[in-house]
Scaffold this active site. Sequence first.
Site, mmCIF file in Angstrom:
data_model
loop_
_atom_site.group_PDB
_atom_site.id
_atom_site.type_symbol
_atom_site.label_atom_id
_atom_site.label_comp_id
_atom_site.label_asym_id
_atom_site.label_seq_id
_atom_site.Cartn_x
_atom_site.Cartn_y
_atom_site.Cartn_z
ATOM 1 N N ASP A 16 53.234 -85.955 -15.886
ATOM 2 C CA ASP A 16 53.187 -86.495 -17.250
ATOM 3 C C ASP A 16 52.318 -87.743 -17.359
ATOM 4 O OD1 ASP A 16 55.020 -84.481 -17.912
ATOM 5 O OD2 ASP A 16 56.707 -85.777 -17.393
ATOM 6 N N HIS A 44 51.748 -80.093 -21.145
ATOM 7 C CA HIS A 44 50.544 -80.908 -21.319
ATOM 8 C C HIS A 44 50.266 -81.085 -22.806
ATOM 9 C CE1 HIS A 44 49.096 -79.579 -17.045
ATOM 10 N NE2 HIS A 44 50.229 -80.245 -17.042
#
Length: 431
Positions: A16, A44
Site C-alpha cells: 500500500d 491498487h
Amino acid sequence: MRSNNLTLILGAQWGDEGKGKLVDILTPKFDIVARATGGANAGHTVYATVNNVPKKFIFHLLPSGLTHPDIVGVIGNGCVLHLPTLYEELENLNLEGISINNRLKISDRVALLFEYHKLIDSHQENSKGENQVGTTRRGIGPCYADKINRRGLRLCDLTNWDNFISRYQANLEWHQSVYRFEYDSTTELNFIRSKRDQLLEKMTDTATYLYEALSAGQKVLLEGANAALLDIDHGTYPYVTSSNPTIGGVFTGTGISPQHLGEIIGVVKSYMTRVGAGPFPTELENETGEQIRKIGGEYGSTTGRPRRCGWFDAPLTRYSIMLNGFTSLNLTKLDILDNLEEIKIATAYYLNNQKLERFPANLEDLAAVKVEYETLPGWKTSLQDISSWEQLPPNAQKYILRLEKLLNCPIKYIGVGQKREQIIVRTNQLS
Ligand code: GDP
Ligand code: IMO
Ligand code: MG
C-alpha cells in the site's frame, strides 16, 4: 538481444505504498503493463480522469494502467486468478466506459483460485488463534500451496472441459477430506463454464508474447503487487504473503529474461504502514499514529481494515533496496505529514545494545529491537499544490534529502496528493 525496455515498479515496505498511482502515471510511456505475482490480495488505487470525469478505481487483479485507452494488460503466470473478481473488475471498467476487449492477455499457465481456497484460508487463519497472519482471506496461500503441491488447476486446463471438471472435483474432494467442509460447486462451475469461451480468447502464452513484444522494441511496465517485507522468502515470515513480490518474482512470474531490465523503481511511503499481524519496529500506537491513519486514509483498499502506522524505517527500507537493487524511489504521501510539528526517522536497530548491521531473520529479534530515531522539524504547510522541488518548503526538502542520504538511493518521484498531477518529478537528485 539486450534492451532497457522493462521497467519495474515494486512495493518496498509492507504494501500500500502507492504503486497503483505511479503505474497509472507512467503507463502512457509503455505499450504493455503486466502483473507477475499475487492475486486479489492486492488493492491498487488510481484516480484517473476518464471521458473528462475524475474517478477512483481500485484494481485487484487487472493491471492498474488499463484506464489508458491503448495499453495492453498482461496477467502473468506467477499470479493467482480468481475468476469472479476478474469479471467484477472488467464489468466495473465497462460501466465507466472503459472497454478492455482484446487488450487483456492472461497467461495460459496462471493458477486458478477457487472459492474453496478462500474457505481454507479462513479455516487456517481461525485455527491459528492468536497467531493469525491477518491474511486478506482471499485464498492466496491455499492456491499457491496447491500450485507448489502440483495439484492446482491452470487456465490452460479449461481447454478440455471434461478433464477440467474431473480434476476440479478430485481436488475439491481431497481438500474436503482434509479440512472437512461442505461445498456446493454448482454455482462456481456454472460461472466458469459461462465464461470459458471468453477466457480461452484471452488466454495467451504470455511469456512468448512478452518476449516477442520486447524483441520488437516494445516497452513493458511491470506492476508489482504486495511488497518486499511481505515476500515469502525475504519478508517477515510467517507474517507474509505466499509469493515473491521482490525482483526475482518478476522474472519467474512473467517468463521475461532479465536482459531487458531497465529502471527498477521502489515505492516507499513517507511513513510506514502495515495491515495484518507481525512485528513493526517503528509502530506508533498513540495519538500521532492515529492522526497519520486518519489524514492518510490508512484503511486497506482490499479489506477496509485499519492500517497500522509508524515512522519511516530506514534500516528496513535499506534492506528492501538491497534485495531489489532499486535504481530510484518514489516517495509517496509526503503531504500526509504536513501538520506534524516534528517527524522522526528510524536510523538504526539495536539488539542487546549492539547495533544490527543486517535485517534480522528471526522475528523474535525483530520484535525486540530498540530503534534509534532522528528527529526533524515539520514544515507545517500544505504540499498538495506543489509541483516542483524548488517550491517545496525547506524542511520538506531536508526530510527528503535526509532519507536519500540514509537510503543511498535517488528519490526521483515525490507524491503530494492522490491525483495524477500531484507528483514532483526530480531531475536534480543524488545519482
Ligand atoms: P498500492 O497498493 O501500493 O497501490 O497502494 P494503495 O492504493 O493500497 O494505497 C495507497 C493510497 O494512497 C491510495 O489511496 C492512493 O490514492 C493514495 N496515494 C498514493 N500516493 C499518494 C500521495 O502522494 N499523497 C496522498 N495523499 N495519497 C496518495
Ligand atoms: P498491495 O499490492 C498490504 C498482507 C496481508 C497479510 C499478509 C498475508 O495492495 O500493496 P495474504 O492474503 O496475501 O495471504 O495476506 O500480507 N498483504 C498486504 N498488505 N497490501 C497488500 O497488497 C497486501 N497483500 C498482502 O494484510 O498481512
Ligand atoms: Mg494496496
